[in-house]
Write a protein that holds these residues in place. Structure first.
Motif, mmCIF file in Angstrom:
data_model
loop_
_atom_site.group_PDB
_atom_site.id
_atom_site.type_symbol
_atom_site.label_atom_id
_atom_site.label_comp_id
_atom_site.label_asym_id
_atom_site.label_seq_id
_atom_site.Cartn_x
_atom_site.Cartn_y
_atom_site.Cartn_z
ATOM 1 N N GLU A 263 13.664 19.916 47.992
ATOM 2 C CA GLU A 263 13.017 20.798 46.982
ATOM 3 C C GLU A 263 11.472 21.153 47.354
ATOM 4 O O GLU A 263 10.873 20.117 47.886
ATOM 5 C CB GLU A 263 12.968 20.175 45.449
ATOM 6 C CG GLU A 263 14.428 19.992 44.776
ATOM 7 C CD GLU A 263 14.807 21.584 44.364
ATOM 8 O OE1 GLU A 263 14.059 22.305 44.007
ATOM 9 O OE2 GLU A 263 15.991 21.674 44.778
ATOM 10 N N ARG A 264 11.198 22.178 46.870
ATOM 11 C CA ARG A 264 9.647 22.539 47.316
ATOM 12 C C ARG A 264 8.823 21.941 46.172
ATOM 13 O O ARG A 264 9.060 22.123 45.180
ATOM 14 C CB ARG A 264 9.447 24.106 47.209
ATOM 15 C CG ARG A 264 9.987 24.716 48.486
ATOM 16 C CD ARG A 264 9.460 26.294 48.637
ATOM 17 N NE ARG A 264 9.847 26.741 50.203
ATOM 18 C CZ ARG A 264 9.746 27.924 50.643
ATOM 19 N NH1 ARG A 264 8.957 28.648 49.603
ATOM 20 N NH2 ARG A 264 9.768 28.197 51.501
ATOM 21 N N THR A 266 5.989 22.544 43.828
ATOM 22 C CA THR A 266 4.986 23.563 43.513
ATOM 23 C C THR A 266 4.177 23.061 42.479
ATOM 24 O O THR A 266 4.799 22.017 41.529
ATOM 25 C CB THR A 266 5.732 24.804 43.059
ATOM 26 O OG1 THR A 266 6.588 24.444 41.906
ATOM 27 C CG2 THR A 266 6.812 25.439 44.153
ATOM 28 N N TYR A 301 3.364 26.613 48.049
ATOM 29 C CA TYR A 301 3.955 25.295 47.701
ATOM 30 C C TYR A 301 3.159 24.275 48.598
ATOM 31 O O TYR A 301 2.425 24.769 49.303
ATOM 32 C CB TYR A 301 5.625 25.311 47.792
ATOM 33 C CG TYR A 301 5.804 25.782 49.155
ATOM 34 C CD1 TYR A 301 6.072 27.072 49.703
ATOM 35 C CD2 TYR A 301 6.261 24.557 50.307
ATOM 36 C CE1 TYR A 301 6.420 27.321 50.936
ATOM 37 C CE2 TYR A 301 6.693 25.016 51.629
ATOM 38 C CZ TYR A 301 6.531 26.254 52.076
ATOM 39 O OH TYR A 301 7.019 26.676 53.185
ATOM 40 N N VAL A 303 3.481 20.518 51.010
ATOM 41 C CA VAL A 303 4.266 19.653 51.952
ATOM 42 C C VAL A 303 3.312 18.249 52.193
ATOM 43 O O VAL A 303 2.252 18.555 52.296
ATOM 44 C CB VAL A 303 4.757 20.385 53.323
ATOM 45 C CG1 VAL A 303 5.589 21.404 52.886
ATOM 46 C CG2 VAL A 303 3.634 20.693 53.999
#
Ligand SMILES: [Zn+2]
Length: 305
Positions: A263-264, A266, A301, A303
């Motif tokens: 999942e990203r 955000t 987003y 990481v």
């Protein structure tokens, strides 16, 4: 003595903890989770003993390795100049019986996995791995039953088992093992540590979806969800523990990343996941500080760096 690799809770234990707290676990998963905690506590206890050693050796804790397609896990590996100690720590409790290479809880048919099989398998794999790296150090395996409330009846004397009452002498033996490490040994330790994997292929977590899980931050100390945010601090209503809000957000982010690796990350999803952080700006700042931002505007987003 140097700790080359420190111990941290396994991904499986952390994921099970999240699921236990956020949706509850079926009996078998809950037992697995509690067993992992207990095992981990035993290993940490043993680390507390080895940290006082003064001999010339390198300690690598908590390794998950793979050789020839077979995974094997090592609690503690101690590299001396002319030998290696391979140690498995068990935190079993209560009276047990050793019968025909099987381990039972005394007075019942309940069979535990015999740690001897596990450590022998591990020794074979490690031996092959060392050979492939050009090393032929003899390996000395030991299973340490660290819990003082553990008894194992009828164990043949030649099994590589050590009980709590023997630990002081074993630690003395470790300390007195002659050793003079060279740069080559450090290279070996570095190589082995680099082969460590964080996720086991054999981990089986129960099924879960984002929608099923309870949202919100929990207290890092007592795991209560009764926490509130005051200024820049998260305060636990159960144990009064205080944690900087940024640290609490990042703890929740790492947990989310572990449970939903695809999942990203955000701002909106973390806002919902944390539940109690009142300001979007606060989440944005924290993510911006600790993670790498990708994209711009509404589609952006984060990481892990
Ligand atoms: Zn608390």
């Amino acid at each position: 003595m140097d700790f080359y690799k420190k111990r941290t809770p396994s991904a499986e234990m952390l994921a099970l903890r999240s699921l236990y707290l956020r949706m509850g676990l079926a009996d078998s998963d809950r037992n697995q989770y509690f067993n992992l905690i207990k095992g981990y506590q035993g290993e940490v206890l043993f680390d507390g003993m080895t940290k006082n050693l003064t001999c010339d050796c390198i300690i690598l804790n908590d390794l998950l390795l793979s050789f020839g397609g077979n995974e094997f896990q090592i609690d503690t590996l101690m590299i001396y100049s002319a030998l290696i100690y391979l140690i498995d720590v068990k935190n079993f409790e209560g009276d047990h019986l050793y019968d025909k290479e099987k381990l039972y809880r005394l007075g019942s048919d309940y069979e535990l996995k015999n740690p001897l099989n596990q450590i022998q398998r591990c020794e074979t794999q490690l031996h092959q791995m060392l050979q492939s790296l050009g090393w032929k150090l003899p390996i000395h395996p030991s299973v340490i039953f660290i819990n003082p409330d553990f008894t194992l009846y009828q164990t043949p004397i030649d099994r590589p088992f050590l009980y709590r009452s023997q630990l002081n002498r074993f630690l003395q033996k470790l300390n007195q093992t002659p050793s003079k490490l060279t740069a080559k040994h450090w290279q070996l330790a570095e190589k082995i540590a680099s082969l460590h994997q964080t996720q086991s292929k054999n981990t089986k977590l129960p099924a879960y979806t984002y929608g099923q899980l309870k949202k919100g931050n929990f207290c890092e100390k007592c795991e209560s969800f009764s926490v509130t945010v005051k200024d820049r601090t998260m305060v636990c209503g159960t144990c009064e523990h205080k944690e900087p809000v940024g640290a609490a957000i990042m703890r929740a982010v790492r947990e989310f990343g572990l449970l939903f690796p695809g999942e990203r990350l955000t701002t909106n999803i973390i806002m919902e996941w944390c539940g109690i952080i009142p300001s979007k700006k606060c989440i944005q700042n924290t993510l911006g500080k600790h993670l790498e931002k990708c994209g711009v505007g509404r589609g952006s987003y984060y990481v892990f760096k």
